[in-house]
Enzyme design. Sequence first.
Site, PDB file in Angstrom:
ATOM      1  N   ARG A   1      42.652  -9.917  12.102  1.00 20.28           N
ATOM      2  CA  ARG A   1      44.120  -9.862  11.960  1.00 20.28           C
ATOM      3  C   ARG A   1      44.698 -11.191  11.494  1.00 20.28           C
ATOM      4  NH1 ARG A   1      46.736  -8.512  17.643  1.00 20.28           N
ATOM      5  NH2 ARG A   1      48.611  -9.125  16.521  1.00 20.28           N
TER       6      ARG A   1
ATOM      7  N   ASP B   1       4.567  15.514  29.712  1.00 24.53           N
ATOM      8  CA  ASP B   1       4.754  15.063  31.090  1.00 24.53           C
ATOM      9  C   ASP B   1       3.433  14.512  31.602  1.00 24.53           C
ATOM     10  OD1 ASP B   1       5.735  14.587  33.583  1.00 24.53           O
ATOM     11  OD2 ASP B   1       5.953  16.683  34.172  1.00 24.53           O
TER      12      ASP B   1
ATOM     13  N   GLU C   1      39.622  -0.660  13.700  1.00 26.20           N
ATOM     14  CA  GLU C   1      39.247  -1.464  14.861  1.00 26.20           C
ATOM     15  C   GLU C   1      37.725  -1.553  14.951  1.00 26.20           C
ATOM     16  OE1 GLU C   1      41.270  -3.246  18.445  1.00 26.20           O
ATOM     17  OE2 GLU C   1      42.055  -2.266  16.644  1.00 26.20           O
TER      18      GLU C   1
ATOM     19  N   ASP D   1      39.952  -0.751  22.512  1.00 28.92           N
ATOM     20  CA  ASP D   1      40.033  -2.155  22.869  1.00 28.92           C
ATOM     21  C   ASP D   1      38.959  -2.931  22.114  1.00 28.92           C
ATOM     22  OD1 ASP D   1      41.027  -4.302  24.168  1.00 28.92           O
ATOM     23  OD2 ASP D   1      40.391  -3.726  26.177  1.00 28.92           O
TER      24      ASP D   1
ATOM     25  N   LYS E   1      52.411   1.651  21.424  1.00 28.99           N
ATOM     26  CA  LYS E   1      51.223   1.712  22.284  1.00 28.99           C
ATOM     27  C   LYS E   1      51.647   1.858  23.748  1.00 28.99           C
ATOM     28  CE  LYS E   1      50.669  -3.354  22.223  1.00 28.99           C
ATOM     29  NZ  LYS E   1      49.753  -4.476  21.934  1.00 28.99           N
TER      30      LYS E   1
ATOM     31  N   PHE F   1      41.691   4.000  11.064  1.00 27.13           N
ATOM     32  CA  PHE F   1      42.885   4.825  11.313  1.00 27.13           C
ATOM     33  C   PHE F   1      43.881   4.816  10.168  1.00 27.13           C
ATOM     34  CE2 PHE F   1      43.194   1.001  14.124  1.00 27.13           C
ATOM     35  CZ  PHE F   1      44.131   0.272  13.401  1.00 27.13           C
TER      36      PHE F   1
ATOM     37  N   ARG G   1      55.857  -5.865  13.320  1.00 26.01           N
ATOM     38  CA  ARG G   1      55.730  -5.185  14.610  1.00 26.01           C
ATOM     39  C   ARG G   1      56.744  -4.050  14.620  1.00 26.01           C
ATOM     40  NH1 ARG G   1      52.861  -6.164  18.795  1.00 26.01           N
ATOM     41  NH2 ARG G   1      52.378  -8.317  18.166  1.00 26.01           N
TER      42      ARG G   1
ATOM     43  N   LYS H   1      43.829   4.565  21.796  1.00 26.68           N
ATOM     44  CA  LYS H   1      43.872   3.110  21.603  1.00 26.68           C
ATOM     45  C   LYS H   1      42.530   2.525  22.031  1.00 26.68           C
ATOM     46  CE  LYS H   1      46.534  -1.069  22.337  1.00 26.68           C
ATOM     47  NZ  LYS H   1      45.318  -1.879  22.203  1.00 26.68           N
TER      48      LYS H   1
END
Length: 608
Positions: free
Chosen positions: A43, A437, A77, A25, A205, A118, A199, A23
Amino acid sequence: MKPMLLTDVTDTPIGEEWLYETKYDGFRCIVEWAKEEPILKSRNGNELNHLFPELIDFCLRIYDQIKPFLPVTLDGELVFLTNHFKSEFSMVQKRGRMQNSDVISEHAKRFPFHYVVFDLLQFKGEIQTNRYLKTRKQQLTKFFNDLKLPTTINGEDVRLIQAIENFEDSETLWHTIMANNGEGIIAKRRTSKWISNLRSTDWLKIKNWRYATVIVNKYDKGNGYFHGGVFQQTEFKEVVIFRHGMTDEERKTLVTFFQNNGSKVHETWELEPSICVDIACIDFDGSKLREPRFHAFRLEKNPEACSWQQMQRQLLPIPDNIQITHPDKPVWPEIGITKDGYLHYLQTISSYLLPFLHDRPLTLIRYPHGAPGESFYQKSSPEKLPDFVTTGRMEEINFILCNNIETLLWLGNQLALEFHIPFQTIRAEKPTEIVFDLDPPSVDEFLLAVSAARQLKEIFDYFHLQSFVKTSGGKGLQLYIPLPENAFSYEEIRIFTEFVCVFLCQQRPDLYTIERLKKNRQKKLYLDYVQHAAGKTIISPYSTRGNNKGLVATPLTWDEVNQQLRPEKFTIPAVLARIKDIGNPFRNFRDIGEKQDFKSVLHHLRNS
């Protein structure tokens, strides 16, 4: 079309009918791609194209590849990946609030976002939503393979559209989520169909709750919310407003405590710091704990111990399988950093550091009593190792490979303060980068390294080679030219490095030398090309050093390499603040290496 939604549950469902995903965020986003430029929709159906120009640019670059498959609709997402299993929501939130196109564009350059896909909702104009999830997943994987887009998550990947990885085993995924401080896990029924704006109990989740201890200082009778905070030094800082998660008895107990011990102003009761509680949350957005819920009273806790530092540690817990000893041990006493502070640095910087350590045989410098102090080198792996540590054999030595956050923290607990790596991976015989270097006689002559770095960059630019620069964490600078993996031998690279160093010394013999013996260098900058060889090592980008200031080998932008640059600026606290401000200057290092045309440079030098 509005997204199908998830249902919150406490326990992960187990069984063959379930698939598991990380999941992330971020911002839920449906991509509708019918013409050259796709449409990113939130959404709630709002267009997001203006907020994510880096994603639109990427889509335009791959349009010719994807055109035969259009129209396509994707569900996913929008995320800012800090590791393969975590998106930093505060960064997502920050981008979402931006309005000025120039500010958005600059932010996109420094902090590129990824779109994690997904689900496949439409393919070649054919609606897929009525098919089983397992069928849609198979089609999505084949589609991404055809496009040569990643089907596992990698925040370092410049291909900004990536398909989510699916897991059969929830326990393994959950452990990885916990170790990487991710938001949680999603379980999806294999036979689920995609239904807009539902839903569903087919998509579940399970959140990775963190627990922060705060002092409750206010109660608003008007709305029923409690306020809490922590001490940041001597200042009380509010970090949470909460009301959920309490039983009626717990709420009554707390309200009564306010009424008996607090003072009332209008509808708000206020209380001197006296009572502590644990708050469950999913993260901290820089101002407030996110999705806070009351968890438990901590009546035994001294309010003065509820500090900003403690809260940061609680929000970034050490994985359960890492045993930490003496967390309060001073490691860099001059700047007040303890072992716990060092481990916090390693956790925070891990997504920048681990890509450079991955599959590299490690040479560690350990400081058992802190820095500066007694130290020793460690190359060979001990016989007994935790199961999360992998090893690799090179030159008859069994080296530790630091390929995950658990190994990094395990080594940090042993006060391995310096991570030195070879120029090649355990799998390869040829180097993956050229490193120069630049070693001035002392820190007082550091500007010699600055001038040499600028002149070397001019040479690299002449050969059309992209380069990177970092501080050594000491008194010098180190310049990198990434290469395709396992493509050029050390002998071939020596042709270039020797030419460059000799040329520079011929141009400024008063400033630079390739003289190996220190006594013969006459305060000149030493250009060390001999050290770039098999078996040799260099300090890794973002590794700390064992000096008393806690300096870090810090990647820079080329604009920073000027007369104002000073190595002592790059302490552990400064680097942690810096990555939030400018991001990672070594971003895209490996991708640039794979495209680097070093073959043409060799051809030019051999025939000149």
